[in-house]
Design a protein around this motif. Structure first.
Motif, mmCIF file in Angstrom:
data_model
loop_
_atom_site.group_PDB
_atom_site.id
_atom_site.type_symbol
_atom_site.label_atom_id
_atom_site.label_comp_id
_atom_site.label_asym_id
_atom_site.label_seq_id
_atom_site.Cartn_x
_atom_site.Cartn_y
_atom_site.Cartn_z
ATOM 1 N N UNK A 106 10.959 1.785 -68.194
ATOM 2 C CA UNK A 106 11.356 1.240 -67.044
ATOM 3 C C UNK A 106 10.795 2.136 -65.932
ATOM 4 N N UNK A 107 10.327 1.407 -64.834
ATOM 5 C CA UNK A 107 10.105 2.239 -63.545
ATOM 6 C C UNK A 107 11.478 2.105 -62.644
ATOM 7 N N UNK A 108 11.292 3.237 -61.929
ATOM 8 C CA UNK A 108 12.582 3.058 -60.824
ATOM 9 C C UNK A 108 11.856 2.514 -59.450
ATOM 10 N N UNK A 109 12.099 1.530 -59.328
ATOM 11 C CA UNK A 109 11.343 0.749 -58.108
ATOM 12 C C UNK A 109 11.958 1.190 -56.711
ATOM 13 N N UNK A 110 13.197 2.014 -56.932
ATOM 14 C CA UNK A 110 13.795 2.196 -55.716
ATOM 15 C C UNK A 110 13.074 3.460 -54.863
ATOM 16 N N UNK A 111 12.363 4.102 -55.780
ATOM 17 C CA UNK A 111 11.304 5.110 -55.326
ATOM 18 C C UNK A 111 10.051 4.562 -54.937
ATOM 19 N N UNK A 112 9.937 3.223 -55.038
ATOM 20 C CA UNK A 112 8.728 2.628 -54.366
ATOM 21 C C UNK A 112 8.974 2.731 -52.764
ATOM 22 N N UNK A 113 7.675 2.391 -52.064
ATOM 23 C CA UNK A 113 7.797 2.328 -50.564
ATOM 24 C C UNK A 113 7.752 0.842 -50.327
ATOM 25 N N UNK A 114 8.249 0.632 -48.992
ATOM 26 C CA UNK A 114 8.196 -0.820 -48.611
ATOM 27 C C UNK A 114 6.578 -1.160 -48.205
ATOM 28 N N UNK A 115 5.976 -0.489 -47.774
ATOM 29 C CA UNK A 115 4.580 -0.783 -47.633
ATOM 30 C C UNK A 115 3.793 -1.096 -48.933
ATOM 31 N N UNK A 116 3.915 -0.375 -49.830
ATOM 32 C CA UNK A 116 3.271 -0.497 -51.033
ATOM 33 C C UNK A 116 3.868 -1.499 -51.805
ATOM 34 N N UNK A 117 5.220 -1.977 -51.971
ATOM 35 C CA UNK A 117 5.799 -2.925 -52.321
ATOM 36 C C UNK A 117 5.222 -4.262 -51.519
ATOM 37 N N UNK A 118 4.950 -4.223 -50.188
ATOM 38 C CA UNK A 118 4.321 -5.390 -49.686
ATOM 39 C C UNK A 118 3.033 -5.750 -50.135
ATOM 40 N N UNK A 119 2.174 -4.516 -50.392
ATOM 41 C CA UNK A 119 0.694 -4.743 -50.673
ATOM 42 C C UNK A 119 0.590 -5.243 -52.271
ATOM 43 N N UNK A 120 1.691 -4.823 -52.966
ATOM 44 C CA UNK A 120 1.566 -5.535 -54.424
ATOM 45 C C UNK A 120 2.097 -6.881 -54.339
ATOM 46 N N UNK A 121 2.981 -7.091 -53.536
ATOM 47 C CA UNK A 121 3.550 -8.447 -53.453
ATOM 48 C C UNK A 121 2.218 -9.590 -53.239
#
Lengths: 419, 419
Positions: free
Chosen positions: B67-82
């Protein structure tokens, strides 16, 4: 070369023929219509130009007198066509010999063509050269200018050729996506890229890489001998390191004797008018290589794709740099013909990072010659490109290249620990 | 179905588990990360949610506690990944049986997962259904929601599925370009499109047509029996009328007995874990069909391409409608789980031209079922689509579809007249 007008011989007759003929030869590209429209719109600015004809399906349309009067086309529609990929006038694979060129000249003279602008690769430039010779022998006043075009990027005297940057962009974007797909569902992926003798387009796959473990991990270009055993051990090595492997391979790879790898298996090899083995339009090479990997390495998930005609025709993947340059070579052809009263081949010279200028060189300097990847662009391993190549290609791809982003792993501690 | 909360059973336990787990299954798509990011960002708005985990490589990552803990991911990077195609968490082809699902549940319980969101096709929804049953049997409070995804568009209960519109756009743009290429250098072109049982993606090739003589001229979907002789006579007829012919054919075409055409020739047919013949990742079907045309019709220029993995992974060809909807199904999954306290499968229902809404339906309504093209979408000839299909698909392709333009012919009179 710049300003060396004398290098491109003038013909002696002073009879003026006020018609322009434009034609498109060889394989279509994403921006070939930019050059055609550039030549047409620029020609209409000259008082001397009476009418502008377009030959339908290249030299074939000339000998058949199959012309469109492009002077009757609207500027708006020409602009729309300029932004549409693939030769709007139609193309041909005919490679004219001397007799064919004499036929061309006969038609040009009958229609009182004074300016002949032919967009194509090195075969097309050779046609322009021979037609030009015929005009000179007949003492007929004809300006003959070759406008460069080829996704293979294999014209000498050119930093690069219009059509290549957009095809390279397609290949880079394709491998960028393929790398992500292969990372999601790991295995071996082999993508076959167009390019018989020149590896530029295959090498462009490297521009899809962002992180050091991204694919393509192996890039095979026709400038280096391809050995099946070496290939298999390369793949094995990458697979052991990354648990996956993305390969870009040129359709033109060949063994030490120069025999194309594809002809080793094709039960019935098709040859074109020039005696060349047909490489595109078949998935045979990808299927051969994936089978070799399956047999030798016992890896289950092995996939192969042939990137196919999308490389040169996909609509909606184009480099703005390529569009602008293709437009400019068309315009410059007309300007050299009209102001310079010269024959020749328009070439692209790089003048800065990034800037280009256009020079007219004698037709015989380009005609029938093939350029391949310089050694400085190929890594010593023989299956990768150098940073020098990356620096060369990057500006050509233009604005708005997509980018791929990853999650940053924050591992969660296991609780059951394999229980 | 809307508002019928009772239709989706609640579990009885009231123990609350504050962790969310998201996972991605099956073939990647251009927008699958939008759904993942939609679920992650929406989950973080709920006070009850303690941590958000992402399973690496789908169900395989769950049983391995990877598992990755996605709570520790930034909003910006999540948007880039999206905005990046292909499953960022990794995917898997594992199809869990009961025992595998029990393993999944064991891990979910050990990590105190309260909400399980799994993006995938009908196999994935079946996994969600079984895991949900296990939780209910164990009286463990778990919300299980399936988020739809598949480029094949073959999930029942959905007007269409996220991932399909972007893949359809790629196919339409590919055939738009192929048609232009084939018009420039006429001949026969056969393009093989993904889709084992459902012809939606192959049918999307029709959206590349603009003028009545544009290709694809023939479209073969797996919903109709494919007969080689019929195919050859169709091609001949088109070729005689237009001097060329562009064909779109589904990889899943089969004969009257249901046997895939590809298995007629492949010397060694690969089968996956479900016993299905491997169709993608090989150029065999295109090569078989081009050879048939060459042999039977004596036409020289016959080319075949397999559109391959670019259909689902090409970066830079995406429908904005698809992006938005994929984001929304991820958000809605969380909202149904949190506010509705319900299990089920999120579905897309069309409410206007063009507008959609999302409904949660019981998992067993979607799980393991396959949707194919309705008869109303297939022309009576069996090798074309209807206007009803065009109207259905057009809004899904989104904004900024490229357009192809032609020169309008103004013929010049011949002078030599064949002389």
């Amino acid at each position: 070369m710049r300003g060396a007008v004398g290098a491109c011989a003038k013909k002696e007759s002073s009879v003026f023929h006020g018609k322009v003929l434009v034609a498109q030869g060889g394989g279509p590209t994403a921006v070939i219509n930019q050059s055609m429209v550039g030549a047409v719109l620029e020609s209409r600015k000259f008082r001397a130009v009476e009418l502008i004809y377009g030959a339908v399906h290249g030299v074939r349309g000339i000998v058949d007198e199959d012309f469109y009067d492009l002077t009757q086309e609207t500027t708006h529609n020409l602009e729309m066509v300029a932004n549409t990929p693939s030769s709007a006038l139609g193309s041909t694979r005919d490679k004219p010999d001397l007799k064919y060129c004499q036929e061309i000249f006969k038609v040009l003279r009958a229609h009182e063509i004074g300016y002949f602008f032919y967009t194509g690769g090195n075969d097309s430039s050779d046609t322009v050269r021979i037609v030009n010779d015929e005009a000179r022998k007949a003492n007929y006043n004809l300006r003959c200018i070759h406008i460069p075009k080829t996704i293979d990027n294999d014209l000498v005297e050119n930093d690069h050729t219009p059509g290549f940057p957009s095809a390279a962009r397609y290949v880079a974007q394709a491998f960028m996506g393929i790398n992500l797909d292969n990372a999601a569902l790991p295995g071996i992926y082999i993508g076959v890229v167009m390019g018989r003798h020149a590896g530029f387009l295959t090498a462009a796959s490297a521009l899809g890489k962002k992180f050091s473990d991204d694919g393509p991990h192996l890039i095979y270009m026709p400038e280096r001998v391809f050995e099946i055993d070496r290939f298999l051990s390369d793949v094995k090595q990458v697979y052991e390191r990354h648990g996956r492997c993305v390969v870009a391979v040129s359709e033109g790879i060949h063994d030490a004797s120069g025999q194309p790898i594809i002809s080793r298996l094709a039960r019935e090899v098709e040859r074109d008018a020039h005696g060349n083995v047909q490489l595109s339009g078949s998935g045979a090479l990808a299927d051969l290589l994936t089978q070799k990997v399956k047999d030798a390495l016992k890896i289950t998930r092995v996939r192969g794709d042939t990137l196919g005609y999308m490389q040169r025709s996909f609509i909606g993947c184009v480099s703005d740099v390529d569009q602008n340059e293709a437009r400019e070579v068309g315009e410059k052809a007309v300007q050299y013909g009209m102001f310079g009263d010269r024959d020749g081949s328009v070439t692209i010279k790089r003048t800065g990072h990034y800037s280009v200028d256009y020079e007219l060189v004698p037709l015989e300097m380009v005609a029938g010659k093939t350029r391949t990847m310089p050694d400085a662009f190929i890594a010593p391993s023989g299956h990768d490109v150098t940073d020098e190549f990356r620096l060369y290609l990057r500006p050509l791809l233009g604005k708005g290249m997509p980018d791929a982003h990853r999650l940053r792993p924050n591992k969660v501690a296991k609780i059951l620990a394999g229980g």
